[in-house]
Design a protein around this motif. Sequence first.
Motif, PDB file in Angstrom:
ATOM      1  N   LEU A 165       0.830  -1.202   0.000  1.00 47.19           N
ATOM      2  CA  LEU A 165       0.000   0.000   0.000  1.00 47.19           C
ATOM      3  C   LEU A 165       0.866   1.255   0.000  1.00 47.19           C
ATOM      4  O   LEU A 165       0.598   2.201  -0.747  1.00 47.19           O
ATOM      5  CB  LEU A 165      -0.923  -0.020   1.222  1.00 47.19           C
ATOM      6  N   LYS A 166       1.925   1.264   0.798  1.00 48.86           N
ATOM      7  CA  LYS A 166       2.855   2.401   0.816  1.00 48.86           C
ATOM      8  C   LYS A 166       3.491   2.598  -0.551  1.00 48.86           C
ATOM      9  O   LYS A 166       3.600   3.730  -1.035  1.00 48.86           O
ATOM     10  CB  LYS A 166       3.946   2.183   1.869  1.00 48.86           C
ATOM     11  N   GLU A 167       3.909   1.492  -1.153  1.00 48.46           N
ATOM     12  CA  GLU A 167       4.519   1.593  -2.481  1.00 48.46           C
ATOM     13  C   GLU A 167       3.516   2.116  -3.496  1.00 48.46           C
ATOM     14  O   GLU A 167       3.829   2.977  -4.321  1.00 48.46           O
ATOM     15  CB  GLU A 167       5.071   0.247  -2.938  1.00 48.46           C
ATOM     16  N   PHE A 168       2.281   1.625  -3.445  1.00 47.37           N
ATOM     17  CA  PHE A 168       1.237   2.089  -4.360  1.00 47.37           C
ATOM     18  C   PHE A 168       1.057   3.604  -4.232  1.00 47.37           C
ATOM     19  O   PHE A 168       1.042   4.320  -5.223  1.00 47.37           O
ATOM     20  CB  PHE A 168      -0.088   1.371  -4.071  1.00 47.37           C
ATOM     21  N   PHE A 169       0.922   4.098  -2.996  1.00 46.22           N
ATOM     22  CA  PHE A 169       0.691   5.528  -2.798  1.00 46.22           C
ATOM     23  C   PHE A 169       1.902   6.383  -3.163  1.00 46.22           C
ATOM     24  O   PHE A 169       1.751   7.554  -3.506  1.00 46.22           O
ATOM     25  CB  PHE A 169       0.229   5.812  -1.372  1.00 46.22           C
ATOM     26  N   SER A 170       3.095   5.813  -3.136  1.00 42.71           N
ATOM     27  CA  SER A 170       4.267   6.581  -3.569  1.00 42.71           C
ATOM     28  C   SER A 170       4.361   6.626  -5.095  1.00 42.71           C
ATOM     29  O   SER A 170       4.829   7.614  -5.662  1.00 42.71           O
ATOM     30  CB  SER A 170       5.550   6.017  -2.963  1.00 42.71           C
ATOM     31  N   ARG A 171       3.905   5.590  -5.776  1.00 44.33           N
ATOM     32  CA  ARG A 171       3.981   5.517  -7.239  1.00 44.33           C
ATOM     33  C   ARG A 171       2.799   6.165  -7.945  1.00 44.33           C
ATOM     34  O   ARG A 171       2.952   6.763  -9.018  1.00 44.33           O
ATOM     35  CB  ARG A 171       4.070   4.054  -7.681  1.00 44.33           C
ATOM     36  N   GLN A 172       1.616   6.053  -7.386  1.00 47.02           N
ATOM     37  CA  GLN A 172       0.392   6.451  -8.086  1.00 47.02           C
ATOM     38  C   GLN A 172       0.353   7.911  -8.532  1.00 47.02           C
ATOM     39  O   GLN A 172      -0.071   8.181  -9.649  1.00 47.02           O
ATOM     40  CB  GLN A 172      -0.829   6.105  -7.232  1.00 47.02           C
ATOM     41  N   PRO A 173       0.816   8.887  -7.723  1.00 40.92           N
ATOM     42  CA  PRO A 173       0.725  10.272  -8.190  1.00 40.92           C
ATOM     43  C   PRO A 173       1.521  10.569  -9.462  1.00 40.92           C
ATOM     44  O   PRO A 173       1.170  11.460 -10.226  1.00 40.92           O
ATOM     45  CB  PRO A 173       1.272  11.082  -7.014  1.00 40.92           C
ATOM     46  N   LYS A 174       2.581   9.819  -9.705  1.00 38.92           N
ATOM     47  CA  LYS A 174       3.418  10.044 -10.887  1.00 38.92           C
ATOM     48  C   LYS A 174       3.050   9.139 -12.053  1.00 38.92           C
ATOM     49  O   LYS A 174       3.546   9.313 -13.155  1.00 38.92           O
ATOM     50  CB  LYS A 174       4.892   9.835 -10.532  1.00 38.92           C
ATOM     51  N   ALA A 175       2.199   8.163 -11.813  1.00 35.29           N
ATOM     52  CA  ALA A 175       1.834   7.193 -12.847  1.00 35.29           C
ATOM     53  C   ALA A 175       0.938   7.841 -13.903  1.00 35.29           C
ATOM     54  O   ALA A 175       0.225   8.802 -13.628  1.00 35.29           O
ATOM     55  CB  ALA A 175       1.130   6.002 -12.209  1.00 35.29           C
ATOM     56  N   LYS A 176       0.991   7.283 -15.101  1.00 36.25           N
ATOM     57  CA  LYS A 176       0.137   7.724 -16.204  1.00 36.25           C
ATOM     58  C   LYS A 176      -0.983   6.707 -16.403  1.00 36.25           C
ATOM     59  O   LYS A 176      -0.808   5.512 -16.182  1.00 36.25           O
ATOM     60  CB  LYS A 176       0.944   7.840 -17.501  1.00 36.25           C
ATOM     61  N   SER A 177      -2.125   7.191 -16.833  1.00 36.16           N
ATOM     62  CA  SER A 177      -3.268   6.307 -17.020  1.00 36.16           C
ATOM     63  C   SER A 177      -3.407   5.872 -18.477  1.00 36.16           C
ATOM     64  O   SER A 177      -3.043   6.597 -19.399  1.00 36.16           O
ATOM     65  CB  SER A 177      -4.557   6.988 -16.568  1.00 36.16           C
ATOM     66  N   ILE A 178      -3.933   4.664 -18.636  1.00 34.46           N
ATOM     67  CA  ILE A 178      -4.330   4.140 -19.935  1.00 34.46           C
ATOM     68  C   ILE A 178      -5.764   3.648 -19.759  1.00 34.46           C
ATOM     69  O   ILE A 178      -6.029   2.758 -18.953  1.00 34.46           O
ATOM     70  CB  ILE A 178      -3.428   2.982 -20.402  1.00 34.46           C
ATOM     71  N   GLU A 179      -6.666   4.248 -20.506  1.00 37.39           N
ATOM     72  CA  GLU A 179      -8.071   3.870 -20.404  1.00 37.39           C
ATOM     73  C   GLU A 179      -8.412   2.853 -21.477  1.00 37.39           C
ATOM     74  O   GLU A 179      -8.186   3.080 -22.664  1.00 37.39           O
ATOM     75  CB  GLU A 179      -8.968   5.094 -20.571  1.00 37.39           C
ATOM     76  N   ALA A 180      -8.956   1.729 -21.064  1.00 38.38           N
ATOM     77  CA  ALA A 180      -9.471   0.715 -21.985  1.00 38.38           C
ATOM     78  C   ALA A 180     -10.921   1.067 -22.275  1.00 38.38           C
ATOM     79  O   ALA A 180     -11.740   1.152 -21.362  1.00 38.38           O
ATOM     80  CB  ALA A 180      -9.370  -0.670 -21.365  1.00 38.38           C
ATOM     81  N   VAL A 181     -11.228   1.288 -23.541  1.00 35.24           N
ATOM     82  CA  VAL A 181     -12.575   1.667 -23.947  1.00 35.24           C
ATOM     83  C   VAL A 181     -13.181   0.495 -24.712  1.00 35.24           C
ATOM     84  O   VAL A 181     -12.627   0.025 -25.700  1.00 35.24           O
ATOM     85  CB  VAL A 181     -12.551   2.940 -24.821  1.00 35.24           C
ATOM     86  N   PHE A 182     -14.323   0.036 -24.245  1.00 36.15           N
ATOM     87  CA  PHE A 182     -15.002  -1.118 -24.831  1.00 36.15           C
ATOM     88  C   PHE A 182     -16.075  -0.665 -25.815  1.00 36.15           C
ATOM     89  O   PHE A 182     -16.867   0.228 -25.507  1.00 36.15           O
ATOM     90  CB  PHE A 182     -15.631  -1.957 -23.708  1.00 36.15           C
ATOM     91  N   ASP A 183     -16.071  -1.271 -27.011  1.00 32.86           N
ATOM     92  CA  ASP A 183     -17.139  -1.094 -27.995  1.00 32.86           C
ATOM     93  C   ASP A 183     -17.327   0.362 -28.428  1.00 32.86           C
ATOM     94  O   ASP A 183     -18.381   0.959 -28.211  1.00 32.86           O
ATOM     95  CB  ASP A 183     -18.451  -1.669 -27.438  1.00 32.86           C
ATOM     96  N   GLU A 184     -16.289   0.912 -29.049  1.00 36.27           N
ATOM     97  CA  GLU A 184     -16.356   2.281 -29.569  1.00 36.27           C
ATOM     98  C   GLU A 184     -15.683   2.337 -30.935  1.00 36.27           C
ATOM     99  O   GLU A 184     -14.676   1.665 -31.165  1.00 36.27           O
ATOM    100  CB  GLU A 184     -15.658   3.248 -28.598  1.00 36.27           C
ATOM    101  N   ASP A 185     -16.210   3.154 -31.839  1.00 39.43           N
ATOM    102  CA  ASP A 185     -15.650   3.339 -33.185  1.00 39.43           C
ATOM    103  C   ASP A 185     -15.464   2.019 -33.925  1.00 39.43           C
ATOM    104  O   ASP A 185     -14.450   1.807 -34.607  1.00 39.43           O
ATOM    105  CB  ASP A 185     -14.316   4.096 -33.129  1.00 39.43           C
ATOM    106  N   ASP A 186     -16.396   1.121 -33.791  1.00 39.87           N
ATOM    107  CA  ASP A 186     -16.375  -0.189 -34.444  1.00 39.87           C
ATOM    108  C   ASP A 186     -15.290  -1.127 -33.922  1.00 39.87           C
ATOM    109  O   ASP A 186     -15.011  -2.159 -34.532  1.00 39.87           O
ATOM    110  CB  ASP A 186     -16.242  -0.056 -35.968  1.00 39.87           C
ATOM    111  N   TYR A 187     -14.632  -0.785 -32.826  1.00 37.78           N
ATOM    112  CA  TYR A 187     -13.635  -1.662 -32.205  1.00 37.78           C
ATOM    113  C   TYR A 187     -14.219  -2.258 -30.930  1.00 37.78           C
ATOM    114  O   TYR A 187     -14.933  -1.576 -30.188  1.00 37.78           O
ATOM    115  CB  TYR A 187     -12.375  -0.890 -31.808  1.00 37.78           C
ATOM    116  N   THR A 188     -13.879  -3.497 -30.644  1.00 40.00           N
ATOM    117  CA  THR A 188     -14.220  -4.078 -29.354  1.00 40.00           C
ATOM    118  C   THR A 188     -13.410  -3.383 -28.272  1.00 40.00           C
ATOM    119  O   THR A 188     -13.934  -3.059 -27.215  1.00 40.00           O
ATOM    120  CB  THR A 188     -13.944  -5.596 -29.350  1.00 40.00           C
ATOM    121  N   TRP A 189     -12.112  -3.141 -28.566  1.00 42.21           N
ATOM    122  CA  TRP A 189     -11.221  -2.448 -27.626  1.00 42.21           C
ATOM    123  C   TRP A 189     -10.427  -1.369 -28.328  1.00 42.21           C
ATOM    124  O   TRP A 189      -9.941  -1.563 -29.442  1.00 42.21           O
ATOM    125  CB  TRP A 189     -10.219  -3.432 -27.009  1.00 42.21           C
TER     126      TRP A 189
END
Length: 138
Positions: free
Chosen positions: A81-105
């Motif tokens: 948990l400590k490691e997660f909270f130290s890493r999370q503020p600097k981490a970048k997000s990748i959003e998985a989008v389901f069923d958009e623009d004719d793509y499943t993903w």
Amino acid sequence: MNTKELAQQLNGTEYPLRPSAELKEQAKVAGLVIVYGASDDLMDFDGAIYDELGCYEGGIAFVDEKGLLPERKNIEDDEELKEFFSRQPKAKSIEAVFDEDDYTWLYKTDIPHETFEIVSDGEKYCKGMVFSLADIYR
């Protein structure tokens, strides 16, 4: 190998994507990460990050130079948990989008990346992406 070259090699591959061991190793050595969908509930990572995230009907992964952060809800140990909270503020997000623009993903992120297409029986299945770990903090 760079992100563009790797994305070009992967473009047009048939689902399910199964990168060869050689290609995965080349990506790993080059610090490149391949992100793509599998089934109806997985975001897969290959290359410099080898992991997966459950994301039924969509979800968000957080990555940093160390790799994929664990899902917060799955952390029970105080040190993790400590490691997660130290890493999370600097981490970048990748959003998985389901069923958009004719793509499943497909995937959305602020990390500089190149995209490639996976097809299933000639139809769009997934718009995957390739990024460099070095570009996470650009």
